[in-house]
Design a protein around this motif. Structure first.
Motif, PDB file in Angstrom:
ATOM      1  N   VAL A 125       1.031  -1.167   0.108  1.00  0.00           N
ATOM      2  CA  VAL A 125       0.042  -0.153   0.126  1.00  0.00           C
ATOM      3  C   VAL A 125       0.881   1.420  -0.034  1.00  0.00           C
ATOM      4  O   VAL A 125       0.569   2.081  -0.795  1.00  0.00           O
ATOM      5  N   GLY A 126       1.785   1.325   0.683  1.00  0.00           N
ATOM      6  CA  GLY A 126       2.858   2.397   0.887  1.00  0.00           C
ATOM      7  C   GLY A 126       3.297   2.810  -0.422  1.00  0.00           C
ATOM      8  O   GLY A 126       3.484   4.007  -0.880  1.00  0.00           O
ATOM      9  N   GLN A 127       4.007   1.683  -1.069  1.00  0.00           N
ATOM     10  CA  GLN A 127       4.764   1.863  -2.515  1.00  0.00           C
ATOM     11  C   GLN A 127       3.770   2.626  -3.410  1.00  0.00           C
ATOM     12  O   GLN A 127       4.100   3.138  -4.498  1.00  0.00           O
ATOM     13  N   THR A 128       2.359   1.729  -3.260  1.00  0.00           N
ATOM     14  CA  THR A 128       1.397   2.233  -4.368  1.00  0.00           C
ATOM     15  C   THR A 128       0.904   3.611  -4.323  1.00  0.00           C
ATOM     16  O   THR A 128       0.823   4.405  -5.152  1.00  0.00           O
ATOM     17  N   LEU A 129       0.771   3.992  -3.042  1.00  0.00           N
ATOM     18  CA  LEU A 129       0.450   5.615  -2.503  1.00  0.00           C
ATOM     19  C   LEU A 129       1.647   6.431  -3.020  1.00  0.00           C
ATOM     20  O   LEU A 129       1.396   7.587  -3.654  1.00  0.00           O
ATOM     21  N   THR A 130       3.058   5.826  -2.863  1.00  0.00           N
ATOM     22  CA  THR A 130       3.821   6.786  -3.452  1.00  0.00           C
ATOM     23  C   THR A 130       4.014   6.924  -4.718  1.00  0.00           C
ATOM     24  O   THR A 130       4.236   8.091  -5.559  1.00  0.00           O
ATOM     25  N   ALA A 131       3.768   5.958  -5.460  1.00  0.00           N
ATOM     26  CA  ALA A 131       3.699   6.042  -6.949  1.00  0.00           C
ATOM     27  C   ALA A 131       2.549   6.779  -7.411  1.00  0.00           C
ATOM     28  O   ALA A 131       2.706   7.740  -8.481  1.00  0.00           O
ATOM     29  N   VAL A 136       0.518  12.122  -9.573  1.00  0.00           N
ATOM     30  CA  VAL A 136      -0.267  13.279  -9.215  1.00  0.00           C
ATOM     31  C   VAL A 136       0.556  14.638  -9.328  1.00  0.00           C
ATOM     32  O   VAL A 136       0.158  15.669  -9.894  1.00  0.00           O
ATOM     33  N   LYS A 137       1.911  14.608  -8.751  1.00  0.00           N
ATOM     34  CA  LYS A 137       2.682  15.558  -8.667  1.00  0.00           C
ATOM     35  C   LYS A 137       3.027  16.313 -10.168  1.00  0.00           C
ATOM     36  O   LYS A 137       3.036  16.978 -10.766  1.00  0.00           O
ATOM     37  N   PRO A 146      -6.432  26.268 -13.416  1.00  0.00           N
ATOM     38  CA  PRO A 146      -7.582  26.059 -12.735  1.00  0.00           C
ATOM     39  C   PRO A 146      -7.488  24.626 -11.992  1.00  0.00           C
ATOM     40  O   PRO A 146      -7.997  24.341 -10.831  1.00  0.00           O
ATOM     41  N   LEU A 147      -6.888  23.825 -12.998  1.00  0.00           N
ATOM     42  CA  LEU A 147      -6.784  22.073 -12.497  1.00  0.00           C
ATOM     43  C   LEU A 147      -5.727  21.964 -11.779  1.00  0.00           C
ATOM     44  O   LEU A 147      -5.630  21.071 -10.888  1.00  0.00           O
ATOM     45  N   ARG A 148      -4.509  22.889 -11.624  1.00  0.00           N
ATOM     46  CA  ARG A 148      -3.569  22.631 -10.767  1.00  0.00           C
ATOM     47  C   ARG A 148      -4.089  22.760  -9.238  1.00  0.00           C
ATOM     48  O   ARG A 148      -3.323  21.771  -8.416  1.00  0.00           O
ATOM     49  N   GLU A 149      -4.789  23.315  -8.852  1.00  0.00           N
ATOM     50  CA  GLU A 149      -5.314  23.553  -7.495  1.00  0.00           C
ATOM     51  C   GLU A 149      -5.778  22.422  -7.012  1.00  0.00           C
ATOM     52  O   GLU A 149      -5.618  21.720  -5.890  1.00  0.00           O
ATOM     53  N   GLU A 150      -6.476  21.608  -8.042  1.00  0.00           N
ATOM     54  CA  GLU A 150      -7.622  20.490  -7.492  1.00  0.00           C
ATOM     55  C   GLU A 150      -6.514  19.513  -7.397  1.00  0.00           C
ATOM     56  O   GLU A 150      -6.576  18.517  -6.439  1.00  0.00           O
ATOM     57  N   LEU A 151      -5.499  19.256  -8.482  1.00  0.00           N
ATOM     58  CA  LEU A 151      -4.653  18.119  -8.321  1.00  0.00           C
ATOM     59  C   LEU A 151      -3.496  18.239  -7.193  1.00  0.00           C
ATOM     60  O   LEU A 151      -2.969  17.236  -6.490  1.00  0.00           O
ATOM     61  N   SER A 152      -3.264  19.672  -6.402  1.00  0.00           N
ATOM     62  CA  SER A 152      -2.393  19.916  -5.368  1.00  0.00           C
ATOM     63  C   SER A 152      -3.104  19.233  -4.229  1.00  0.00           C
ATOM     64  O   SER A 152      -2.501  18.877  -3.292  1.00  0.00           O
ATOM     65  N   ALA A 153      -4.553  19.488  -4.221  1.00  0.00           N
ATOM     66  CA  ALA A 153      -5.290  19.011  -3.015  1.00  0.00           C
ATOM     67  C   ALA A 153      -5.356  17.514  -3.047  1.00  0.00           C
ATOM     68  O   ALA A 153      -5.223  16.915  -1.948  1.00  0.00           O
ATOM     69  N   ALA A 154      -5.537  17.059  -4.035  1.00  0.00           N
ATOM     70  CA  ALA A 154      -5.505  15.575  -4.330  1.00  0.00           C
ATOM     71  C   ALA A 154      -4.071  15.010  -4.002  1.00  0.00           C
ATOM     72  O   ALA A 154      -3.769  14.078  -3.337  1.00  0.00           O
ATOM     73  N   GLU A 156      -2.082  16.517  -1.552  1.00  0.00           N
ATOM     74  CA  GLU A 156      -1.930  16.562  -0.267  1.00  0.00           C
ATOM     75  C   GLU A 156      -2.597  15.600   0.602  1.00  0.00           C
ATOM     76  O   GLU A 156      -2.291  15.080   1.475  1.00  0.00           O
ATOM     77  N   THR A 157      -4.086  15.223  -0.040  1.00  0.00           N
ATOM     78  CA  THR A 157      -4.796  14.316   0.377  1.00  0.00           C
ATOM     79  C   THR A 157      -4.083  12.836   0.454  1.00  0.00           C
ATOM     80  O   THR A 157      -3.824  11.877   1.422  1.00  0.00           O
ATOM     81  N   THR A 158      -3.480  12.483  -0.771  1.00  0.00           N
ATOM     82  CA  THR A 158      -2.439  11.270  -1.076  1.00  0.00           C
ATOM     83  C   THR A 158      -1.320  11.460   0.041  1.00  0.00           C
ATOM     84  O   THR A 158      -0.999  10.074   0.649  1.00  0.00           O
ATOM     85  N   ARG A 159      -0.689  12.357   0.370  1.00  0.00           N
ATOM     86  CA  ARG A 159       0.512  12.628   1.133  1.00  0.00           C
ATOM     87  C   ARG A 159       0.013  12.186   2.575  1.00  0.00           C
ATOM     88  O   ARG A 159       0.856  11.403   3.464  1.00  0.00           O
ATOM     89  N   ALA A 160      -1.051  12.906   2.949  1.00  0.00           N
ATOM     90  CA  ALA A 160      -1.603  12.430   4.498  1.00  0.00           C
ATOM     91  C   ALA A 160      -1.916  10.909   4.684  1.00  0.00           C
ATOM     92  O   ALA A 160      -1.716  10.528   5.713  1.00  0.00           O
ATOM     93  N   SER A 161      -2.488  10.333   3.482  1.00  0.00           N
ATOM     94  CA  SER A 161      -2.683   8.956   3.700  1.00  0.00           C
ATOM     95  C   SER A 161      -1.688   8.252   3.515  1.00  0.00           C
ATOM     96  O   SER A 161      -1.517   7.237   4.528  1.00  0.00           O
TER      97      SER A 161
END
Length: 327
Positions: A125-131, A136-137, A146-154, A156-161
């Motif tokens: 799971v950790g390696q999958t989330l890292t990929a 996403v980055k 306009p889309l960059r902000e949404e991808l940045s939020a995604a 941050e959510t992935t990094r928190a997970s």
């Protein structure tokens, strides 16, 4: 005693010294009633004395708890009563031994499963989330504004997970404990709880003597469960974690100034701590704090001599850490 009384009474009635008139005289009635009263008193005294060991055995049976071993009723009385108490003590010894063996197997299987789950979380799971985080980055770097902000939020959510997955894996498998020893493991545990909102004031008395891998894991898990209970139920924002060292024992103390148990029954977490204490041959005491409020968990683990062929590895900081067969 009853046979003696009846034989004596029969001999007196058959002898010329005792006569019964018709109608019965007052003095003769007093003699008969006095004899009956004496026999009843003698029976009551003998029954109380004879059955007292059985009453103590009944109280011991009611209070018997395999998670609090060691208490045995004294073998008193005569004949069958003493044999019954001895049989009960032998049964308790056998049950406690079997409970300790089964608990050791269950806890060993539980720790093995925790290590497996932690490894799966970290490796899969950790390696999958890292990929996913890297993808996403890259997408955010090439995306329009306009889309960059949404991808940045995604992102941050992935990094928190990912951070949460790593935190869960560390709690399932305390790698610091295995690599650097008990003090480092407890210090890392205090840091994790401090990050989650419970301030843990820790104090360690130097380097503890070697306890063995299983015993150190027991100390770590008891500290982890006690701090978890403090964070969930104490209603306070801080707790104390102490590790005291003596030549013959290591004592762990976890204390908070919260609500306390207030007569609540022990849950699965407390029973798990007691089972782990039995596994290490330790003594666990849970009571109110020194000021009469809060909860204090005290675990005393005796220091045992380790086998001579036990290998010793060197930790990253140069301190020796024991590896090999559990004590």
């Amino acid at each position: 005693m009853n046979a003696v009384v009846l034989v004596v009474a029969a001999l007196l009635l058959l002898s010329p010294m005792v006569t019964v008139s018709s109608p019965v005289h007052f003095g003769e009635a007093l003699v008969v009633l006095g004899g009956v009263a004496a026999m009843l008193v003698a029976n009551a005294v003998l029954l109380r004395v004879g059955l007292a060991p059985l009453k103590r055995l009944s109280r011991a049976m009611t209070a018997a708890d395999l998670l609090r071993p060691g208490k045995r009723p004294a073998v008193t009385g005569h004949g069958e009563v003493a044999a019954l108490i001895g049989t009960f003590n032998a049964m308790l010894d056998r049950l406690e031994s079997e409970r300790a063996t089964s608990s050791a197997r269950a806890l060993s299987a539980q720790e093995a499963e925790r290590r497996r789950v932690a490894r799966e979380l970290h490796d899969e799971v950790g390696q999958t989330l890292t990929a996913v985080l890297l993808q996403v980055k890259r997408a955010a770097d090439r995306a329009p504004e306009p889309l960059r902000e949404e991808l940045s939020a995604a992102q941050e959510t992935t990094r928190a997970s990912l951070d949460e997955i790593r935190r869960i894996a560390r709690r399932l498998r305390p790698g610091v404990l295995e690599d650097l020893g008990l003090v480092s493991g407890l210090r890392a545990l205090a840091g994790e709880f401090s990050e989650s909102g419970l301030t843990v004031r820790h104090r360690f008395d130097g380097d503890p003597p070697r306890l063995g891998q299983d015993a150190e894991l027991v100390v770590y898990r008891v500290a982890q469960e006690a701090l978890t209970n403090a964070a969930r139920h104490a209603g306070v924002g801080c707790a104390d974690l102490e590790l005291r060292c003596a030549p013959d024992a290591v004592e762990l103390v976890v204390r908070d100034a919260g609500r306390g148990m207030r007569g609540a029954t022990e849950g699965a977490g407390m029973r798990g701590m007691r089972e782990r204490a039995l596994l290490a041959g330790a003594h666990l005491a849970v009571a109110a704090g020194p000021a009469g409020s809060g909860t204090e968990v005290r675990l005393r683990v005796p220091v045992r001599t380790l086998p001579a062929d036990r290998t010793t590895a060197t930790a990253h900081d140069g301190t020796p850490t024991s590896q090999g067969a559990p004590t």
